[in-house]
Design an enzyme around this catalytic site. Structure first.
Site, PDB file in Angstrom:
ATOM      1  N   LYS A 121       6.320   1.168  11.814  1.00 42.71           N
ATOM      2  CA  LYS A 121       7.115   0.029  11.326  1.00 42.71           C
ATOM      3  C   LYS A 121       8.508  -0.051  11.973  1.00 42.71           C
ATOM      4  O   LYS A 121       9.188  -1.070  11.841  1.00 42.71           O
ATOM      5  CB  LYS A 121       7.276   0.123   9.803  1.00 42.71           C
ATOM      6  CG  LYS A 121       5.972   0.250   9.002  1.00 42.71           C
ATOM      7  CD  LYS A 121       5.217  -1.036   8.969  1.00 42.71           C
ATOM      8  CE  LYS A 121       3.962  -1.017   8.124  1.00 42.71           C
ATOM      9  NZ  LYS A 121       4.133  -0.949   6.705  1.00 42.71           N
TER      10      LYS A 121
ATOM     11  N   GLU B  97      10.751  -9.366  -4.423  1.00 44.51           N
ATOM     12  CA  GLU B  97      11.297  -8.163  -3.772  1.00 44.51           C
ATOM     13  C   GLU B  97      12.776  -8.370  -3.441  1.00 44.51           C
ATOM     14  O   GLU B  97      13.607  -7.477  -3.633  1.00 44.51           O
ATOM     15  CB  GLU B  97      10.510  -7.858  -2.494  1.00 44.51           C
ATOM     16  CG  GLU B  97       9.095  -7.372  -2.774  1.00 44.51           C
ATOM     17  CD  GLU B  97       8.218  -7.242  -1.550  1.00 44.51           C
ATOM     18  OE1 GLU B  97       7.221  -6.528  -1.625  1.00 44.51           O
ATOM     19  OE2 GLU B  97       8.514  -7.865  -0.508  1.00 44.51           O
TER      20      GLU B  97
ATOM     21  N   SER C 129       0.817  -1.217   0.000  1.00 43.64           N
ATOM     22  CA  SER C 129       0.000   0.000   0.000  1.00 43.64           C
ATOM     23  C   SER C 129       0.851   1.269   0.000  1.00 43.64           C
ATOM     24  O   SER C 129       0.470   2.273  -0.603  1.00 43.64           O
ATOM     25  CB  SER C 129      -0.958  -0.009   1.201  1.00 43.64           C
ATOM     26  OG  SER C 129      -0.241  -0.161   2.404  1.00 43.64           O
TER      27      SER C 129
ATOM     28  N   GLY D  58       4.534  -9.217   3.887  1.00 44.33           N
ATOM     29  CA  GLY D  58       3.131  -9.141   4.280  1.00 44.33           C
ATOM     30  C   GLY D  58       2.207  -9.196   3.071  1.00 44.33           C
ATOM     31  O   GLY D  58       1.077  -9.665   3.158  1.00 44.33           O
TER      32      GLY D  58
HETATM   33  C1  5RP Z   1       4.942  -6.949   0.389  1.00 47.29           C
HETATM   34  C2  5RP Z   1       5.806  -6.226   1.358  1.00 47.29           C
HETATM   35  C3  5RP Z   1       5.396  -4.852   1.742  1.00 47.29           C
HETATM   36  O1  5RP Z   1       6.461  -3.996   1.494  1.00 47.29           O
HETATM   37  C4  5RP Z   1       5.050  -4.820   3.198  1.00 47.29           C
HETATM   38  O2  5RP Z   1       4.061  -5.796   3.454  1.00 47.29           O
HETATM   39  C5  5RP Z   1       4.540  -3.439   3.624  1.00 47.29           C
HETATM   40  O3  5RP Z   1       3.317  -3.206   3.029  1.00 47.29           O
HETATM   41  P1  5RP Z   1       2.479  -1.879   3.255  1.00 47.29           P
HETATM   42  O4  5RP Z   1       3.201  -0.787   2.555  1.00 47.29           O
HETATM   43  O5  5RP Z   1       1.136  -2.194   2.636  1.00 47.29           O
HETATM   44  O6  5RP Z   1       2.367  -1.633   4.737  1.00 47.29           O
HETATM   45  O7  5RP Z   1       6.793  -6.703   1.831  1.00 47.29           O
HETATM   46  O8  5RP Z   1       5.361  -8.263   0.207  1.00 47.29           O
END
Ligand code: 5RP
Length: 220
Positions: free
Chosen positions: A121, A103, A30, A96
């Site tokens: 975070k 990635e 997001s 997540g």
């Molecule tokens: C996806 C990731 C995202 O970077 C991580 O989950 C953070 O997501 P968000 O910006 O929605 O908080 O690792 O695999």
């Protein structure tokens, strides 16, 4: 300020990290979605993007940004991505959004990893957010037993198949005292594609959005 406003602030700050005329690496999630929205406004000033997921690829294309095959790219100055947790050492938990493997590949190629995150975070130690592990489906039970031997409580992420056709085990209760060692221990289990600890390749820069503004942090 709500969490989305903070994510947007971090993502907008990351637009200043994009090099004119260069290819940009784009993560998933997001926070990155806000980054893609901003990138659309400067699409004529970049040479295209490499993407870490089918979801980001679709959003980039919808924004009119060319998405390039990573195999044809040998210079990737900057990669922008979010995190589920990040420490002052720039070690992260990611995945997540189930995109951890791609990635990690794009991050490996990039010279500079710019992490974009809201203040929630930043943690003292990884592990409160369960560690995602991408696993070849037939190895799921074996890997789950081995993760339990490492002290974790793995749970299958139901209804999720990764872009690579695999499953995700979310590992709870891991005390991440040494992030590099734990990343290595999980990654070397047979059947594991990769795990969501990014310590061997940490972020170089953290753009952390709080109600007081966006801080630009680097490793201690
Ligand atoms: C996806 C990731 C995202 O970077 C991580 O989950 C953070 O997501 P968000 O910006 O929605 O908080 O690792 O695999």
């Amino acid at each position: 300020m709500n969490q989305d406003a903070l994510k947007r602030a971090a993502a907008e700050a990351a637009l200043k990290e994009v090099l004119e005329g260069a290819i940009i690496g784009v993560g998933t999630g997001s926070t990155v979605n806000f980054f893609i929205d901003g990138l659309a406004q400067m699409r004529d000033r970049i040479a295209g993007a490499v993407s870490s997921s089918d979801a980001s690829t679709a959003r980039l294309k919808a924004a009119g940004i060319e998405v390039l095959d990573l195999n044809g790219v040998d210079d990737l100055p900057v990669y922008v991505d979010g995190a589920d947790e990040i420490t002052h050492h720039m070690h992260m938990t990611k995945g997540g959004g189930a995109a951890l493997t791609r990635e990690k590949i794009v991050a490996a190629v990039a010279k500079r990893f710019v992490c974009v995150a809201d203040g929630s975070k930043l943690v003292g130690r990884l592990g409160k957010f369960p560690i995602p592990v991408e696993v070849i489906p037939m190895a799921r039970s074996y890997v789950a037993r081995e993760l339990a031997r490492l002290g974790g409580k793995p749970a299958l992420r139901t209804g999720v198949v990764t872009d690579n056709g695999n499953v995700i085990l979310d590992v709870h209760n891991l005390d991440v005292l040494n992030a590099v060692e734990l990343e290595d221990a999980i990654t070397r289990l047979t059947g594991v594609v990769t795990c969501g600890i990014f310590a061997r390749r940490p972020a170089n820069v953290l753009l952390l959005a709080t109600p007081d503004g966006v801080q630009r942090l680097q490793a201690d």
